[in-house]
Design an enzyme around this catalytic site. Structure first.
Site, short mmCIF file in Angstrom:
data_model
loop_
_atom_site.label_atom_id
_atom_site.label_comp_id
_atom_site.label_asym_id
_atom_site.label_seq_id
_atom_site.Cartn_x
_atom_site.Cartn_y
_atom_site.Cartn_z
N ILE A 73 4.53 4.34 -1.68
CA ILE A 73 4.06 4.02 -3.02
C ILE A 73 3.81 5.32 -3.77
CG2 ILE A 73 2.98 1.85 -2.32
CD1 ILE A 73 0.27 3.32 -2.46
N SER A 74 3.79 5.23 -5.09
CA SER A 74 3.40 6.36 -5.92
C SER A 74 1.94 6.20 -6.28
CB SER A 74 4.26 6.42 -7.18
OG SER A 74 4.02 5.29 -7.99
N THR A 75 1.33 7.27 -6.77
CA THR A 75 -0.08 7.21 -7.12
C THR A 75 -0.34 6.26 -8.28
OG1 THR A 75 0.29 9.18 -8.48
CG2 THR A 75 -0.61 9.51 -6.28
#
Length: 234
Positions: free
Chosen positions: A22-24
């Site tokens: 996932i990305s932040t």
């Protein structure tokens, strides 16, 4: 960027492994993890990465740990193809890294099996489209450069003012007259030796110092060729 990885692996038969990324900006990886568990992946064998920016797969701690952990005949599951690479080429490289070692990959949402004939065909199409996209981008860049040049736009660093260049040449000449090397003089005025010689020739008309001419190296020769005794190869 954070990552999560299982502990050391004991000797055992093939297992199911999972990867979530996932990305932040995403909330969390729970949806991906639940999907991995639903296909039989042990939660303790799910590797995760949380990225704060675009990174290739091999630069991600979680992915690197997964690559080290996975063995031949293992099955690696992930949410979608875009989870295992930042670009199509990166995805293809990641797939090749795993499959070349006998590790099977499974994309849950894409329903794509890279080890099957159909899956490999789909990957080949993806690679072709990526190559086509790169060529289009390069073509547009070249067209833009040509158009800009026709309008008089100059590329590269701005030319140095003549007064500044002459001052640097004088400084370099003075240093060399004091016994300093051309390399030292060039470094002092912020140039390379080649740039110094070029400006010397341009602004004071004097020939470049003798050390500007590099002697030609003698052609490499082998004593084994000369005496006809080539060593045997193992």
């Amino acid at each position: 960027m954070s990552s999560k990885k299982p502990g050391l692996r004991q000797q055992e038969l093939s297992v199911k492994l999972g990867y979530a990324c996932i990305s932040t900006s995403d909330q969390d990886a729970s949806m991906q993890i639940e999907a991995l568990i639903s296909v039989g992946v042990d939660p303790k064998r799910i590797f995760t990465d949380e990225l704060s920016g675009a990174r290739e797969a091999k630069e991600r701690p979680g992915m690197k740990a997964l690559m080290d952990y996975a063995r031949e005949d293992d099955d690696v599951y992930f949410w979608r193809l875009d989870r295992i690479g930042r670009s199509v080429i990166d995805v293809l490289n990641t797939v090749n890294d795993f499959t070349s070692r006998g590790v099977r990959l499974h994309s849950i949402m894409d329903n794509l099996d890279p080890t099957s004939v159909q899956g490999r065909m789909q990957l080949a199409i993806m690679a072709t489209l990526a190559e086509y996209e790169r060529e289009l981008i390069n073509e547009r860049v070249r067209a833009g450069v040509i158009s800009a040049q026709k309008r008089g736009v100059r590329f590269g660093p701005a030319p140095m003012e003549e007064s500044v260049a002459r001052e640097r040449v004088l400084t370099a000449r003075r240093l060399m007259a004091e016994g300093k090397t051309a390399a030292h003089a060039a470094k002092t005025v912020g140039w390379s030796k080649a740039t110094l010689y070029r400006y010397m020739k341009t602004y004071d008309g004097a020939p470049a110092p003798k050390d500007a001419v590099r002697p030609k190296r003698a052609a490499a020769r082998s004593r084994y060729v000369e005496n006809g005794t080539l060593p045997a190869r193992e």
